[in-house]
Design a protein around this motif. Structure first.
Motif, short mmCIF file in Angstrom:
data_model
loop_
_atom_site.label_atom_id
_atom_site.label_comp_id
_atom_site.label_asym_id
_atom_site.label_seq_id
_atom_site.Cartn_x
_atom_site.Cartn_y
_atom_site.Cartn_z
N UNK A 1 -15.85 34.59 -48.11
CA UNK A 1 -15.83 35.97 -48.58
C UNK A 1 -16.44 36.90 -47.54
N UNK A 2 -17.54 36.46 -46.90
CA UNK A 2 -18.19 37.29 -45.89
C UNK A 2 -17.28 37.47 -44.67
N UNK A 3 -16.59 36.39 -44.25
CA UNK A 3 -15.67 36.50 -43.11
C UNK A 3 -14.54 37.48 -43.43
N UNK A 4 -13.99 37.35 -44.65
CA UNK A 4 -12.90 38.25 -45.05
C UNK A 4 -13.38 39.69 -45.10
N UNK A 5 -14.61 39.90 -45.57
CA UNK A 5 -15.15 41.27 -45.65
C UNK A 5 -15.34 41.86 -44.26
N UNK A 6 -15.83 41.03 -43.31
CA UNK A 6 -16.03 41.52 -41.94
C UNK A 6 -14.69 41.91 -41.31
N UNK A 7 -13.68 41.07 -41.50
CA UNK A 7 -12.38 41.41 -40.92
C UNK A 7 -11.81 42.65 -41.61
N UNK A 8 -11.95 42.72 -42.92
CA UNK A 8 -11.44 43.87 -43.64
C UNK A 8 -12.06 45.17 -43.13
N UNK A 9 -13.36 45.12 -42.82
CA UNK A 9 -14.03 46.32 -42.32
C UNK A 9 -13.50 46.69 -40.94
N UNK A 10 -13.25 45.67 -40.08
CA UNK A 10 -12.71 45.95 -38.74
C UNK A 10 -11.30 46.55 -38.84
N UNK A 11 -10.49 45.95 -39.70
CA UNK A 11 -9.11 46.45 -39.86
C UNK A 11 -9.13 47.88 -40.38
N UNK A 12 -9.97 48.16 -41.36
CA UNK A 12 -10.04 49.51 -41.92
C UNK A 12 -10.47 50.52 -40.87
N UNK A 13 -11.44 50.14 -40.03
CA UNK A 13 -11.89 51.05 -38.98
C UNK A 13 -10.78 51.28 -37.95
N UNK A 14 -10.08 50.23 -37.58
CA UNK A 14 -8.98 50.38 -36.65
C UNK A 14 -7.86 51.23 -37.22
N UNK A 15 -7.55 51.02 -38.51
CA UNK A 15 -6.50 51.81 -39.16
C UNK A 15 -6.89 53.28 -39.24
N UNK A 16 -8.16 53.55 -39.52
CA UNK A 16 -8.62 54.94 -39.58
C UNK A 16 -8.49 55.60 -38.21
#
Length: 441
Positions: free
Chosen positions: A136-151
């Motif tokens: 869950x922590x790995x998925x959350x870290x990637x999700x945060x990176x993807x969201x920042x890149x998408x923004x």
């Protein structure tokens, strides 16, 4: 009677055009000695430049190849030549018991496969359980990176629109932005960004809008319906391996092979194989990959039926699938061409699919009773009521002339991909109902 592969199917296994040409020169009985088949494998010795013939053996089910030649291409011209000989001159490859050297390789291969299966089973049995919290922590870290890149991507797109699409004085190449998307673990966004530099200006606003929509959705996957969220993650670049997909629900059917197409770049060769369930009617797309100079392992003859289990990747418009358990080798399919749609029905079907997946470029489609027509503006397919353009550059010009020759002015059934840029033909069924491939020429 043993079902032989078509010449077209054999040539589709070649890693490149030069291998196809070289194999054609080795497809006569004069080039071979000691040939034979037991229905599951082929073997033979081919004359080479040296004093010792090259020993070639082919296991048909996978297929898999072994040759004593020094070629780094896979399959080599000798394996392809032997397959062409078996396909075109059956009497030159008689039924027999495998030669000792061929039998040794076939047995060793079977033993390796058995040991590999045992190791995989042992590894699964002894594998440490996955820590759900760590995952869950790995998925959350990637999700945060993807969201920042998408923004960041949304800001870059808005900046380009603000300055005007025609004003390129302050706009550099998109490669820098694509690299940022890679850093953000969003390779799907990176691929679409790189394509912007090659697009004609009249298509830029359309692609900016779709990319902005995807970047926005990537920051809000938790708010989307599960199927649409899975589509967005797939478009952004999240991947699932075959084992993970096959651990979910599977669909068993007799799958008709509608056609295949290979594409290559400097890194790999990609093979796309389209299927349709005989009972379910569901379309499916299988992907296989090979290194440069090596054809992908997956080889299914067009027009044949394969009874197997497939598992679909999740999404709003499920199409890509993983191939699971096979129940026998591919068998000859029905004599008749597959059922198809009118042009109007194909257009409506694509519209429905785009409503589920706005980023869908095309969908597999069988058109019935269409005639190819060449005009000053390009090639078209018409059913007498409606017309659809053939997508520019989708297939070589020679393939379109071949399609016209198969038709000879009469309606025929054509399978391909239909989307907003037109129709990309893959396979045609002639008057005698034989499938004719229109790719890899």
């Amino acid at each position: 009677m043993e079902e032989r592969w078509s010449t077209e199917h054999v040539l589709s296994l070649a890693p490149d055009a030069s291998s196809q040409k070289a194999a054609g020169k080795l497809s006569s009985p004069a080039s071979w000695s000691g040939t034979g088949t037991d229905g599951t494998a082929l073997w033979g010795a081919c004359k080479g430049s040296g004093s010792t013939p090259y020993r070639t053996v082919i296991e048909l089910a996978t297929p898999a190849y072994q040759c004593s030649c020094p070629s780094r291409k896979f399959p080599c011209k000798h394996a392809l030549g032997l397959l062409l000989l078996w396909s075109g001159t059956p009497e030159a490859v008689p039924t027999a018991e495998p030669a000792d050297w061929a039998d040794d390789w076939l047995k060793a291969r079977a033993e390796r496969a058995e040991k590999s299966a045992e190791k995989s089973a042992e590894k699964r049995a002894t594998a440490e359980p996955v820590d759900p919290e760590a995952a869950r922590r790995r998925a959350a870290r990637r999700g945060a990176r993807v969201a920042a890149g998408a923004a960041e991507l949304r800001l870059r797109l808005a900046d380009r629109v603000r300055h005007g699409l025609a004003d390129q004085s302050t706009a550099g190449p998109w490669e820098e932005v694509a690299a940022r998307m890679v850093d953000a673990q969003a390779p799907g966004l990176a691929t679409r960004v790189r394509e912007l530099d090659a697009l004609p200006q009249e298509r830029l606003l359309e692609e900016y809008a779709l990319l902005h929509l995807l970047a926005t959705a990537a920051t809000r996957t938790d708010e989307l319906p599960p199927a649409l969220a899975a589509t967005v993650r797939s478009r952004v670049g999240y991947t699932l391996d075959a084992a993970e997909v096959l651990s979910g629900p599977t669909v068993r059917d007799r799958w008709l092979v509608l056609g295949s197409r290979d594409s290559s770049d400097e890194r790999l060769t990609t093979r796309r194989v389209w299927l349709r369930g005989a009972k379910t009617g569901r379309p499916a797309l299988l992907l296989a990959f090979g290194r440069p100079g090596q054809a992908p392992d997956l080889a299914l003859p067009t027009g044949h039926l394969l009874e197997a289990e497939l598992a679909y990747h999740p999404g709003a418009h499920p199409l890509r699938a993983a191939l699971g358990t096979r129940y026998g080798a591919p068998e000859p399919g029905p004599a008749a061409a597959p059922d198809g749609l009118t042009v109007a029905e194909a257009v409506a079907g694509y519209g429905t699919a785009v409503a589920d997946d706005p980023w869908l470029e095309s969908r597999p489609t069988v058109l019935a009773e269409v005639v190819p027509v060449r005009t000053p503006d390009g090639w078209y397919l018409t059913d007498g009521h409606h017309t659809v353009p053939v997508r520019a550059g989708a297939v070589p010009e020679a393939a379109l002339w071949r399609l016209a020759a198969v038709s000879i002015g009469r309606p025929l059934t054509v399978f391909g991909e239909y989307g907003h840029q037109g129709f990309a033909p893959v396979t045609a069924w002639a008057a005698d109902q034989r499938p004719v491939g229109l790719t890899n020429l």
